[in-house]
Write a protein that holds these residues in place. Structure first.
Motif, PDB file in Angstrom:
ATOM      1  N   LEU A  93      -5.189  -3.980   5.517  1.00  0.00           N
ATOM      2  CA  LEU A  93      -6.325  -4.131   4.609  1.00  0.00           C
ATOM      3  C   LEU A  93      -6.112  -5.307   3.664  1.00  0.00           C
ATOM      4  O   LEU A  93      -7.036  -6.080   3.381  1.00  0.00           O
ATOM      5  N   ALA A  94      -4.887  -5.452   3.177  1.00  0.00           N
ATOM      6  CA  ALA A  94      -4.587  -6.597   2.306  1.00  0.00           C
ATOM      7  C   ALA A  94      -4.787  -7.900   3.073  1.00  0.00           C
ATOM      8  O   ALA A  94      -5.385  -8.858   2.554  1.00  0.00           O
ATOM      9  N   ASN A  95      -4.303  -7.947   4.300  1.00  0.00           N
ATOM     10  CA  ASN A  95      -4.469  -9.156   5.115  1.00  0.00           C
ATOM     11  C   ASN A  95      -5.943  -9.453   5.393  1.00  0.00           C
ATOM     12  O   ASN A  95      -6.328 -10.614   5.546  1.00  0.00           O
ATOM     13  N   ALA A  96      -6.757  -8.400   5.455  1.00  0.00           N
ATOM     14  CA  ALA A  96      -8.180  -8.557   5.757  1.00  0.00           C
ATOM     15  C   ALA A  96      -8.994  -8.979   4.539  1.00  0.00           C
ATOM     16  O   ALA A  96     -10.192  -9.237   4.671  1.00  0.00           O
ATOM     17  N   GLY A  97      -8.348  -9.022   3.361  1.00  0.00           N
ATOM     18  CA  GLY A  97      -9.010  -9.619   2.217  1.00  0.00           C
ATOM     19  C   GLY A  97      -9.549  -8.692   1.161  1.00  0.00           C
ATOM     20  O   GLY A  97     -10.335  -9.133   0.308  1.00  0.00           O
ATOM     21  N   GLU A 141      -3.654   9.583   4.344  1.00  0.00           N
ATOM     22  CA  GLU A 141      -3.596   9.198   5.762  1.00  0.00           C
ATOM     23  C   GLU A 141      -3.215   7.736   5.987  1.00  0.00           C
ATOM     24  O   GLU A 141      -2.755   7.395   7.090  1.00  0.00           O
ATOM     25  N   ASN A 142      -3.437   6.851   5.007  1.00  0.00           N
ATOM     26  CA  ASN A 142      -3.083   5.442   5.260  1.00  0.00           C
ATOM     27  C   ASN A 142      -1.930   4.949   4.399  1.00  0.00           C
ATOM     28  O   ASN A 142      -1.662   3.742   4.354  1.00  0.00           O
ATOM     29  N   LEU A 143      -1.228   5.867   3.732  1.00  0.00           N
ATOM     30  CA  LEU A 143      -0.025   5.467   3.005  1.00  0.00           C
ATOM     31  C   LEU A 143       0.972   4.838   3.977  1.00  0.00           C
ATOM     32  O   LEU A 143       1.174   5.331   5.081  1.00  0.00           O
ATOM     33  N   GLY A 144       1.562   3.736   3.549  1.00  0.00           N
ATOM     34  CA  GLY A 144       2.495   3.016   4.396  1.00  0.00           C
ATOM     35  C   GLY A 144       1.835   2.058   5.357  1.00  0.00           C
ATOM     36  O   GLY A 144       2.527   1.369   6.109  1.00  0.00           O
ATOM     37  N   ALA A 185       1.914   3.217  -5.251  1.00  0.00           N
ATOM     38  CA  ALA A 185       2.185   2.163  -6.231  1.00  0.00           C
ATOM     39  C   ALA A 185       3.301   1.244  -5.756  1.00  0.00           C
ATOM     40  O   ALA A 185       3.215   0.019  -5.904  1.00  0.00           O
ATOM     41  N   ARG A 186       4.341   1.821  -5.169  1.00  0.00           N
ATOM     42  CA  ARG A 186       5.424   0.973  -4.649  1.00  0.00           C
ATOM     43  C   ARG A 186       4.916   0.072  -3.533  1.00  0.00           C
ATOM     44  O   ARG A 186       5.257  -1.115  -3.460  1.00  0.00           O
TER      45      ARG A 186
END
Length: 432
Positions: A137-141, A129-132, A169-170
């Protein structure tokens, strides 16, 4: 200086030697000779026989908070501090909601606020559901991302197909992050006979090594094709070690971990109805255990982490492996469990620290911990490598008193733990 610690034995740059460690505002500012002179507000002398080590870093912990009454941040971090663990990274799976959105991450951080004795980081989850859409999440740390290649056991955390795994992975590679993989093949597990009854062999047969081997082989190919940083969690089998060794020899950059229970126990140690030993993937044979130790020795396996995955006692199936939740409770005892086996195999505290401090910190992207050095956080523990102590499950600070280590005599004892130079645990009785 805020604090100076003097030790006859301190682990510095991979070797044990006398040293004084000076701390200002939670950071190591000098590593000098044992008798170096400092103007300090407080001094601590590490007792003879003990070693000053970097605090352990456990990058695989299931806190399940907010969520079911299995483990909480207060209890988990108290247990960690008593085990000499100064940083843990929480898995995204067992909380409600699962950590696959920024809102869920915020909810978890809110619950943890003010309740943690040690430093805490978070992995984000990857589901179909959250692919792409992992960038927020990365920005949130989050420290990286975790996915499953087989049914996770949680309907809110679906596994990825091989095609979805390659896409994940990509995406993670584009983010410059790391992808942690629960490597068991969904199809192999689906074809296997489900466990039932009190025999451990039934549980073992339900999750054959072939499931791990096929999934690790897929992860190797995806890492090769995408250039993503791929990390295999909780390696349990000799065959998986062989696949990883061949990949390393072929130039594929991957990392992998194993866990204390795979390094400590073998199938013959699991009693009839011993569902407290049930883990996914399962504890395997003595030959598998020996292969895991060899993998650590030659660098095919990079680190050891607890995979502390507790549950309420009534979910352990009352001795029925077909009804048992698959997870082992071990956070507080994991460094001592590994040290007990490592010391008997001729390894030293330098290897223990490399496997359980430096490399897990590196996996999670931290360069400021996992070692004693100028500029590093003053996350430290005072560890007596020769002491022995019997595990009493009821005395552990995990939320529930259920662990396969109950009654075992383990080598090593943590006298004191510091996080950013602050004492977060001190044993009541310490030998002079």
């Amino acid at each position: 200086m805020d604090l100076v610690l003097r030790a006859d034995r301190a682990l510095i740059d991979g070797g044990v030697r006398p040293a004084a460690v000076a701390v200002v505002r939670g950071v190591v500012v000098d590593v000098g000779s044992h008798d170096a002179v400092y103007d300090a507000r407080a001094e601590v002398t590490v007792p003879a026989g003990a070693v000053l080590l970097p605090g352990f870093v456990d990058s695989h912990v299931h806190v399940s908070d907010p969520g079911p009454d299995w483990e909480g941040f207060a209890s988990a971090t108290e247990a960690a501090a008593r085990g000499g663990i100064t940083t843990l990274v929480d898995m995204p799976l067992d909380s409600l909601p699962v950590t696959t959105t920024v809102a869920a991450l915020d909810a978890k951080r809110a619950v943890a606020q003010g309740r943690c004795r040690v430093a805490v980081g978070y992995w984000g989850g990857v589901v179909p559901e959250n692919l792409g859409a992992l960038q927020p999440l990365a920005n949130a740390g989050v420290r990286g991302f975790k996915c499953f290649l087989a049914d996770s056991g949680n309907p809110h955390f679906s596994h990825l197909t091989p095609q979805e795994f390659a896409a994940a992975a990509r995406e993670v590679a584009d983010l410059g992050s790391v992808l942690l993989v629960h490597a068991e093949d969904h199809d192999v597990l689906t074809r296997s006979t489900p466990p039932s009854g009190r025999s451990y062999q039934s549980f073992l047969a339900s999750r054959p090594a072939a499931a791990e081997v096929d999934a690790v082989a897929l992860a190797v190919e995806v890492a090769r094709d995408t250039g993503a940083r791929v990390h295999i969690v909780h390696v349990s089998s000799a065959e998986a070690v062989q696949v990883l060794a061949a990949a390393r020899a072929d130039g594929v950059t991957m990392t992998a971990e194993t866990c204390p229970h795979y390094l400590t126990f073998a199938t013959d140690d699991v009693p009839v109805g011993g569902t407290q030993f049930a883990a996914c993937p399962p504890i395997r044979s003595e030959d598998d255990r020996d292969a895991l130790w060899a993998g650590l020795a030659d660098g095919v396996l990079d680190m050891v982490v607890s995979d502390h995955s507790p549950c309420a006692p009534d979910l352990k199936g009352a001795g029925d492996f077909g009804a048992a939740f698959g997870g082992i409770s071990s956070l507080q005892v994991s460094p001592r469990a590994v040290w007990t086996q490592a010391a008997s195999r001729g390894f030293g505290v330098a290897e223990l620290s490399r496997w359980m401090s430096e490399r897990p910190a590196r996996l999670a992207g931290w360069t400021d911990r996992g070692r004693i050095a100028v500029g590093a956080r003053a996350d430290l523990c005072e560890f007596d490598p020769d002491a022995t102590e019997q595990v009493v499950a009821a005395h552990l600070r995990h939320r529930h008193a259920l662990t396969p280590y109950d009654g075992m005599v383990l080598r090593g004892r943590v006298h004191r733990t510091w996080v950013e130079g602050r004492t977060v645990y001190e044993a009541l009785e310490v030998a002079a």
